[in-house]
Motif scaffolding. Structure first.
Motif, PDB file in Angstrom:
ATOM      1  N   VAL A  27      -2.777  17.773  -2.781  1.00 52.32           N
ATOM      2  CA  VAL A  27      -2.438  17.883  -1.369  1.00 52.32           C
ATOM      3  C   VAL A  27      -3.726  18.102  -0.583  1.00 52.32           C
ATOM      4  O   VAL A  27      -4.555  18.945  -0.961  1.00 52.32           O
ATOM      5  CB  VAL A  27      -1.473  19.059  -1.101  1.00 52.32           C
ATOM      6  CG1 VAL A  27      -1.317  19.305   0.405  1.00 52.32           C
ATOM      7  CG2 VAL A  27      -0.114  18.807  -1.731  1.00 52.32           C
ATOM      8  N   ALA A  28      -3.897  17.346   0.486  1.00 52.22           N
ATOM      9  CA  ALA A  28      -4.974  17.591   1.445  1.00 52.22           C
ATOM     10  C   ALA A  28      -4.305  17.973   2.761  1.00 52.22           C
ATOM     11  O   ALA A  28      -3.556  17.184   3.332  1.00 52.22           O
ATOM     12  CB  ALA A  28      -5.843  16.354   1.620  1.00 52.22           C
ATOM     13  N   TRP A  55      -5.488  20.430  -5.945  1.00 53.52           N
ATOM     14  CA  TRP A  55      -5.380  19.281  -6.839  1.00 53.52           C
ATOM     15  C   TRP A  55      -4.926  19.788  -8.201  1.00 53.52           C
ATOM     16  O   TRP A  55      -5.086  20.961  -8.537  1.00 53.52           O
ATOM     17  CB  TRP A  55      -6.708  18.535  -6.956  1.00 53.52           C
ATOM     18  CG  TRP A  55      -7.706  19.220  -7.854  1.00 53.52           C
ATOM     19  CD1 TRP A  55      -8.522  20.263  -7.537  1.00 53.52           C
ATOM     20  CD2 TRP A  55      -7.962  18.901  -9.220  1.00 53.52           C
ATOM     21  NE1 TRP A  55      -9.286  20.625  -8.615  1.00 53.52           N
ATOM     22  CE2 TRP A  55      -8.959  19.810  -9.674  1.00 53.52           C
ATOM     23  CE3 TRP A  55      -7.447  17.957 -10.105  1.00 53.52           C
ATOM     24  CZ2 TRP A  55      -9.444  19.782 -10.974  1.00 53.52           C
ATOM     25  CZ3 TRP A  55      -7.945  17.941 -11.404  1.00 53.52           C
ATOM     26  CH2 TRP A  55      -8.933  18.831 -11.828  1.00 53.52           C
ATOM     27  N   GLY A  56      -4.327  18.884  -8.977  1.00 49.41           N
ATOM     28  CA  GLY A  56      -3.839  19.304 -10.280  1.00 49.41           C
ATOM     29  C   GLY A  56      -3.641  18.146 -11.224  1.00 49.41           C
ATOM     30  O   GLY A  56      -3.716  16.972 -10.836  1.00 49.41           O
ATOM     31  N   ILE A  57      -3.411  18.486 -12.467  1.00 46.70           N
ATOM     32  CA  ILE A  57      -3.120  17.513 -13.528  1.00 46.70           C
ATOM     33  C   ILE A  57      -1.863  17.968 -14.232  1.00 46.70           C
ATOM     34  O   ILE A  57      -1.713  19.144 -14.584  1.00 46.70           O
ATOM     35  CB  ILE A  57      -4.262  17.420 -14.555  1.00 46.70           C
ATOM     36  CG1 ILE A  57      -5.577  17.038 -13.871  1.00 46.70           C
ATOM     37  CG2 ILE A  57      -3.936  16.412 -15.642  1.00 46.70           C
ATOM     38  CD1 ILE A  57      -6.782  17.108 -14.788  1.00 46.70           C
ATOM     39  N   LEU A 270       3.924   9.905   9.068  1.00 48.04           N
ATOM     40  CA  LEU A 270       3.027   8.764   9.264  1.00 48.04           C
ATOM     41  C   LEU A 270       3.197   7.744   8.145  1.00 48.04           C
ATOM     42  O   LEU A 270       2.842   6.577   8.304  1.00 48.04           O
ATOM     43  CB  LEU A 270       1.578   9.245   9.326  1.00 48.04           C
ATOM     44  CG  LEU A 270       1.283  10.263  10.439  1.00 48.04           C
ATOM     45  CD1 LEU A 270      -0.143  10.780  10.309  1.00 48.04           C
ATOM     46  CD2 LEU A 270       1.506   9.642  11.810  1.00 48.04           C
ATOM     47  N   SER A 271       3.710   8.197   7.002  1.00 48.28           N
ATOM     48  CA  SER A 271       4.042   7.354   5.861  1.00 48.28           C
ATOM     49  C   SER A 271       4.921   8.182   4.942  1.00 48.28           C
ATOM     50  O   SER A 271       5.318   9.303   5.287  1.00 48.28           O
ATOM     51  CB  SER A 271       2.769   6.899   5.116  1.00 48.28           C
ATOM     52  OG  SER A 271       2.194   7.988   4.416  1.00 48.28           O
ATOM     53  N   LYS A 272       5.243   7.667   3.763  1.00 49.67           N
ATOM     54  CA  LYS A 272       6.061   8.427   2.823  1.00 49.67           C
ATOM     55  C   LYS A 272       5.331   9.652   2.283  1.00 49.67           C
ATOM     56  O   LYS A 272       5.958  10.610   1.836  1.00 49.67           O
ATOM     57  CB  LYS A 272       6.486   7.522   1.654  1.00 49.67           C
ATOM     58  CG  LYS A 272       7.507   6.466   2.031  1.00 49.67           C
ATOM     59  CD  LYS A 272       7.959   5.674   0.814  1.00 49.67           C
ATOM     60  CE  LYS A 272       9.032   4.667   1.192  1.00 49.67           C
ATOM     61  NZ  LYS A 272       9.491   3.875   0.020  1.00 49.67           N
ATOM     62  N   ARG A 273       4.002   9.630   2.320  1.00 56.00           N
ATOM     63  CA  ARG A 273       3.216  10.716   1.716  1.00 56.00           C
ATOM     64  C   ARG A 273       2.390  11.505   2.720  1.00 56.00           C
ATOM     65  O   ARG A 273       1.730  12.474   2.346  1.00 56.00           O
ATOM     66  CB  ARG A 273       2.293  10.158   0.628  1.00 56.00           C
ATOM     67  CG  ARG A 273       3.030   9.523  -0.548  1.00 56.00           C
ATOM     68  CD  ARG A 273       2.056   9.102  -1.624  1.00 56.00           C
ATOM     69  NE  ARG A 273       1.148   8.064  -1.143  1.00 56.00           N
ATOM     70  CZ  ARG A 273      -0.044   7.804  -1.677  1.00 56.00           C
ATOM     71  NH1 ARG A 273      -0.484   8.532  -2.686  1.00 56.00           N
ATOM     72  NH2 ARG A 273      -0.799   6.835  -1.198  1.00 56.00           N
ATOM     73  N   THR A 274       2.417  11.110   3.996  1.00 58.72           N
ATOM     74  CA  THR A 274       1.571  11.749   5.002  1.00 58.72           C
ATOM     75  C   THR A 274       2.387  12.072   6.247  1.00 58.72           C
ATOM     76  O   THR A 274       3.172  11.242   6.709  1.00 58.72           O
ATOM     77  CB  THR A 274       0.403  10.823   5.388  1.00 58.72           C
ATOM     78  OG1 THR A 274      -0.316  10.460   4.208  1.00 58.72           O
ATOM     79  CG2 THR A 274      -0.542  11.516   6.355  1.00 58.72           C
ATOM     80  N   HIS A 307      -1.487  15.254   3.650  1.00 60.56           N
ATOM     81  CA  HIS A 307      -1.402  14.047   2.822  1.00 60.56           C
ATOM     82  C   HIS A 307      -1.145  14.465   1.382  1.00 60.56           C
ATOM     83  O   HIS A 307      -1.884  15.272   0.815  1.00 60.56           O
ATOM     84  CB  HIS A 307      -2.700  13.240   2.911  1.00 60.56           C
ATOM     85  CG  HIS A 307      -2.769  12.089   1.939  1.00 60.56           C
ATOM     86  ND1 HIS A 307      -1.930  10.993   2.031  1.00 60.56           N
ATOM     87  CD2 HIS A 307      -3.551  11.886   0.847  1.00 60.56           C
ATOM     88  CE1 HIS A 307      -2.214  10.162   1.032  1.00 60.56           C
ATOM     89  NE2 HIS A 307      -3.184  10.679   0.305  1.00 60.56           N
ATOM     90  N   ASN A 308      -0.091  13.938   0.792  1.00 58.27           N
ATOM     91  CA  ASN A 308       0.235  14.184  -0.608  1.00 58.27           C
ATOM     92  C   ASN A 308      -0.185  12.970  -1.437  1.00 58.27           C
ATOM     93  O   ASN A 308       0.101  11.826  -1.066  1.00 58.27           O
ATOM     94  CB  ASN A 308       1.734  14.415  -0.788  1.00 58.27           C
ATOM     95  CG  ASN A 308       2.253  15.559   0.057  1.00 58.27           C
ATOM     96  OD1 ASN A 308       1.670  16.622   0.101  1.00 58.27           O
ATOM     97  ND2 ASN A 308       3.365  15.335   0.741  1.00 58.27           N
ATOM     98  N   PHE A 309      -0.846  13.231  -2.558  1.00 53.88           N
ATOM     99  CA  PHE A 309      -1.240  12.089  -3.404  1.00 53.88           C
ATOM    100  C   PHE A 309      -0.897  12.374  -4.852  1.00 53.88           C
ATOM    101  O   PHE A 309      -0.520  13.480  -5.216  1.00 53.88           O
ATOM    102  CB  PHE A 309      -2.732  11.774  -3.251  1.00 53.88           C
ATOM    103  CG  PHE A 309      -3.653  12.873  -3.718  1.00 53.88           C
ATOM    104  CD1 PHE A 309      -4.070  12.946  -5.036  1.00 53.88           C
ATOM    105  CD2 PHE A 309      -4.111  13.843  -2.835  1.00 53.88           C
ATOM    106  CE1 PHE A 309      -4.930  13.953  -5.480  1.00 53.88           C
ATOM    107  CE2 PHE A 309      -4.971  14.854  -3.257  1.00 53.88           C
ATOM    108  CZ  PHE A 309      -5.373  14.916  -4.573  1.00 53.88           C
TER     109      PHE A 309
END
Length: 309
Positions: A27-28, A55-57, A270-274, A307-309
């Motif tokens: 996530v930012a 951030w993660g794994i 703004l999008s599906k992830r932002t 923003h989610n990535f």
């Protein structure tokens, strides 16, 4: 023959790879935040952010017979200067656990969000955002957002109902006090109801129960909170969808201290992830709240993007 062996080896490698997966995610979140008596500042992990940047794994492996093994390591970070945030633990203070799951449910071992937090997240209107009025007023009822060295069992989902029991052994506690932490959640269709309970040995218990119902264009949610100590009270709020925009109004009231926290949130995808957001939190502050120490009323304003990535 040699070509056949090579083909079989490639096929076996592909099959083995298909049985396991590792995902990088994060996530930012950056906001311009302004709090009463403080200068405006850029923030990526403050009260007036929707969430903390991180951030993660995570990964899973199919062990066969419906059994899977998995793990999750997660770090907080600052968009201001790039430093890491430990979130109360070590370098991977946000998450450091492994699990086994199958038809029996899930066993999770390590540092993770506690069951009480998942109970609140099941019904709270903002998705337990940093600026949530519920956590601003009654954060103590969660008994901390994360537990270290937790042994947790989550039941299978049975028609929308699931339960988690978490336990921290005395030997894993700095003060030699065991902790029990549990939830019971029903989430099916438009209705979600959840109970959270946690207690440290020889201390008072924390209990909360809440519910949310989605009527379509309007969602209503509320809860009852009974943290350890004298504080107790309730929350009530609603969310409205106006086209693509989500509007939330939430109130959390400590009836013992006669202290009310109020949140107004506006989100635009703004999008599906932002998405962008504006949040206004009034902290009554008759006792210590999310925005600082006890004192006069304090208001926080955050204008940001996530923003989610």
């Amino acid at each position: 023959m040699k070509k056949t062996l090579i083909a079989l080896a490639a096929l076996a490698s592909t099959a083995a790879f298909a049985q396991s997966s590792v995902t990088l995610y994060g996530v930012a979140d950056a906001s311009l935040s302004k709090v009463t008596d403080k200068s405006a500042a850029l923030s990526s992990a403050g009260t007036m952010n929707n969430g903390n940047s991180r951030w993660g794994i995570r990964g899973t492996e199919d062990l066969g017979g419906g059994l899977k093994a998995g793990f999750n390591f997660e770090q907080g970070l600052s968009l201001n200067d790039g430093t890491l945030a430990k979130s109360g633990g070590g370098e991977f203070g946000r998450a450091a656990w492994m699990n086994l799951s199958g038809g029996f449910g899930e066993v999770r071992l390590g540092r993770t969000l506690n069951p009480s937090f998942y109970a609140a997240a099941a019904w709270e209107l903002t998705g337990t955002a940093n600026y949530s009025a519920v956590t601003s007023q009654f954060g103590a009822v969660l008994g901390g957002i994360r537990n270290s060295s937790q042994i947790a069992y989550t039941s299978p989902n049975m028609g929308g109902f699931s339960a988690t029991v978490g336990y921290v052994l005395k030997g894993n506690s700095a003060n030699e006090k065991a902790k029990v932490d549990l939830n019971a959640i029903y989430a099916n269709g438009p209705l979600a109801v959840a109970l959270g309970y946690n207690k440290v040995q020889d201390a008072e218990k924390n209990v909360h129960v809440g519910a949310r119902y989605n009527f379509g264009m309007f969602t209503l949610a509320g809860g009852y909170m009974d943290p350890a100590g004298d504080a107790k009270g309730f929350s009530i709020g609603g969310a409205v969808k106006a086209g693509p925009v989500d509007l939330v109004l939430d109130i959390a009231r400590d009836t013992e201290a006669k202290d009310t926290d109020l949140l107004v949130e506006v989100k635009y995808p703004l999008s599906k992830r932002t998405f962008s957001y504006v949040a206004l939190l009034r902290d009554g502050k008759k006792k210590a709240g999310a925005l600082g120490a006890a004192g006069d009323d304090v208001t926080g304003l955050g204008i940001g993007i996530r923003h989610n990535f």
